[in-house]
Design a protein around this motif. Sequence first.
Motif, PDB file in Angstrom:
ATOM      1  N   PRO A 214     -12.610 102.460 -47.038  1.00 11.41           N
ATOM      2  CA  PRO A 214     -12.098 102.850 -48.359  1.00 11.41           C
ATOM      3  C   PRO A 214     -10.677 102.330 -48.576  1.00 11.41           C
ATOM      4  O   PRO A 214      -9.836 102.384 -47.671  1.00 11.41           O
ATOM      5  N   GLN A 215     -10.433 101.847 -49.777  1.00  9.12           N
ATOM      6  CA  GLN A 215      -9.124 101.307 -50.151  1.00  9.12           C
ATOM      7  C   GLN A 215      -8.475 102.307 -51.102  1.00  9.12           C
ATOM      8  O   GLN A 215      -8.914 102.463 -52.250  1.00  9.12           O
ATOM      9  N   ILE A 216      -7.419 102.986 -50.657  1.00  8.20           N
ATOM     10  CA  ILE A 216      -6.854 104.079 -51.449  1.00  8.20           C
ATOM     11  C   ILE A 216      -5.431 103.810 -51.928  1.00  8.20           C
ATOM     12  O   ILE A 216      -4.763 104.701 -52.459  1.00  8.20           O
ATOM     13  N   GLY A 217      -4.954 102.580 -51.755  1.00  8.68           N
ATOM     14  CA  GLY A 217      -3.617 102.238 -52.228  1.00  8.68           C
ATOM     15  C   GLY A 217      -3.603 101.892 -53.716  1.00  8.68           C
ATOM     16  O   GLY A 217      -4.582 102.079 -54.433  1.00  8.68           O
ATOM     17  N   ARG A 218      -2.461 101.397 -54.164  1.00  6.91           N
ATOM     18  CA  ARG A 218      -2.266 101.063 -55.576  1.00  6.91           C
ATOM     19  C   ARG A 218      -1.828  99.611 -55.705  1.00  6.91           C
ATOM     20  O   ARG A 218      -1.562  98.921 -54.714  1.00  6.91           O
ATOM     21  N   VAL A 219      -1.714  99.158 -56.948  1.00  7.86           N
ATOM     22  CA  VAL A 219      -1.017  97.914 -57.277  1.00  7.86           C
ATOM     23  C   VAL A 219       0.230  98.288 -58.063  1.00  7.86           C
ATOM     24  O   VAL A 219       0.140  98.991 -59.079  1.00  7.86           O
ATOM     25  N   ASP A 234      -5.904  92.725 -55.568  1.00 10.34           N
ATOM     26  CA  ASP A 234      -6.557  93.900 -54.991  1.00 10.34           C
ATOM     27  C   ASP A 234      -5.555  95.023 -54.748  1.00 10.34           C
ATOM     28  O   ASP A 234      -4.402  94.770 -54.375  1.00 10.34           O
ATOM     29  N   ARG A 235      -6.007  96.243 -54.929  1.00 11.20           N
ATOM     30  CA  ARG A 235      -5.150  97.377 -54.587  1.00 11.20           C
ATOM     31  C   ARG A 235      -5.010  97.485 -53.068  1.00 11.20           C
ATOM     32  O   ARG A 235      -5.800  96.920 -52.302  1.00 11.20           O
ATOM     33  N   GLY A 236      -3.984  98.207 -52.636  1.00 13.43           N
ATOM     34  CA  GLY A 236      -3.748  98.361 -51.213  1.00 13.43           C
ATOM     35  C   GLY A 236      -4.830  99.166 -50.523  1.00 13.43           C
ATOM     36  O   GLY A 236      -5.587  99.917 -51.157  1.00 13.43           O
ATOM     37  N   ALA A 237      -4.888  99.006 -49.212  1.00 12.60           N
ATOM     38  CA  ALA A 237      -5.836  99.791 -48.415  1.00 12.60           C
ATOM     39  C   ALA A 237      -5.276 101.199 -48.203  1.00 12.60           C
ATOM     40  O   ALA A 237      -5.815 102.179 -48.704  1.00 12.60           O
ATOM     41  N   LEU A 238      -4.167 101.287 -47.476  1.00 10.28           N
ATOM     42  CA  LEU A 238      -3.458 102.556 -47.308  1.00 10.28           C
ATOM     43  C   LEU A 238      -2.093 102.499 -47.969  1.00 10.28           C
ATOM     44  O   LEU A 238      -1.604 103.494 -48.498  1.00 10.28           O
TER      45      LEU A 238
END
Length: 353
Positions: A214-219, A234-238
């Motif tokens: 799961p990728q739960i970070g932001r941009v 892509d958004r961040g992973a953590l």
Amino acid sequence: MDIHRFFPPHEGISLSDLSGLCGAELADPSQVDRKVTGIGSLSQAGEGEVTFAVSAKNLPDLAKCRAAAVFVTEKMAEHVPSDVAALIVAAPQSAFARAAAILVPDALKPLSFTSDTGISGAATIDPSARLEDGVVVEANAVIAAGVEIGAGSVIAAGAAIGPGTRIGRDCHIGHAATVQHALLGNNVVIHPGARIGQDGFGYVPGPRGLEKVPQIGRVIIQDQVEIGSGTTIDRGALDDTVIGEGTKIDNLVQIAHNVRIGRHCVIVAQVGIAGSATLGNGVMIGGAAGINGHVTIGDGAQIAALSGVAGDVPPGVRWGGQPARPMRGFLQDAAAANARAFGKKERKRGGED
């Protein structure tokens, strides 16, 4: 067909005013009242248009120039035809860019696809979204729950803004672009078809095959960033994927999860930046270069087109090649390889004769 039909001519500005705004000196003061209404290339510019010439390579076209005025260096001013006004400046192309912004301001950012000036009745906006006064949402755009959009921003036709996304003031989200899991600053331009904030490519091998992480970070996109059509971030992973203030990203660029890009960088078309790479401030990357994951490129470094960056790059250097290395060494290696290849062909021809 009029090549400028999509950007109508300016009402006109005198060379006196234009030279002042662009930091240029008019070589012939008698031409101060001449007006310009548009821009053109050195070979095509005509009556009422301004253009520029930067080097000796431009001399043949400069000799035939029929523009109203041309930005040139002091060294090249003597080559300007007598009926063309010479605007003398240290950096002609930069001055021309300032002139173009004055004469065709509509070309600075994407145009609207509809005549909507407020919230279109054909847009879908969740009741919990918060839009400041002056926001334009065009037909078929979708604004999800919890979105916040600042005054003066435009969400173009067919664009989709995901839940909780925040967009600052005076931004433009282009036609059919998608923005999710993202926080945008002010004056951000995202061109049509860009994809911002989708999950990054994260998998690990497991007993049942590849397990999705799961990728739960932001941009995070800071002020004054411009992102080209078809680019994916892509958004961040953590952690977060971050695009620094003033950075300009061309069309068809791939930026993977957790990448951190500094301020005022330039990234040209078809560049791929793998996960967790870090770019300092003022980095420039040429077209179709590939940047390995987890590498660091120092402030002010320049990477040539088609290069492959496999390891860290020091600040302020110019590298190129596969794998990327200091430019001087790369050019020497390329010259030696060409010499060997050319020599083999010559020897083969000699043996056949």
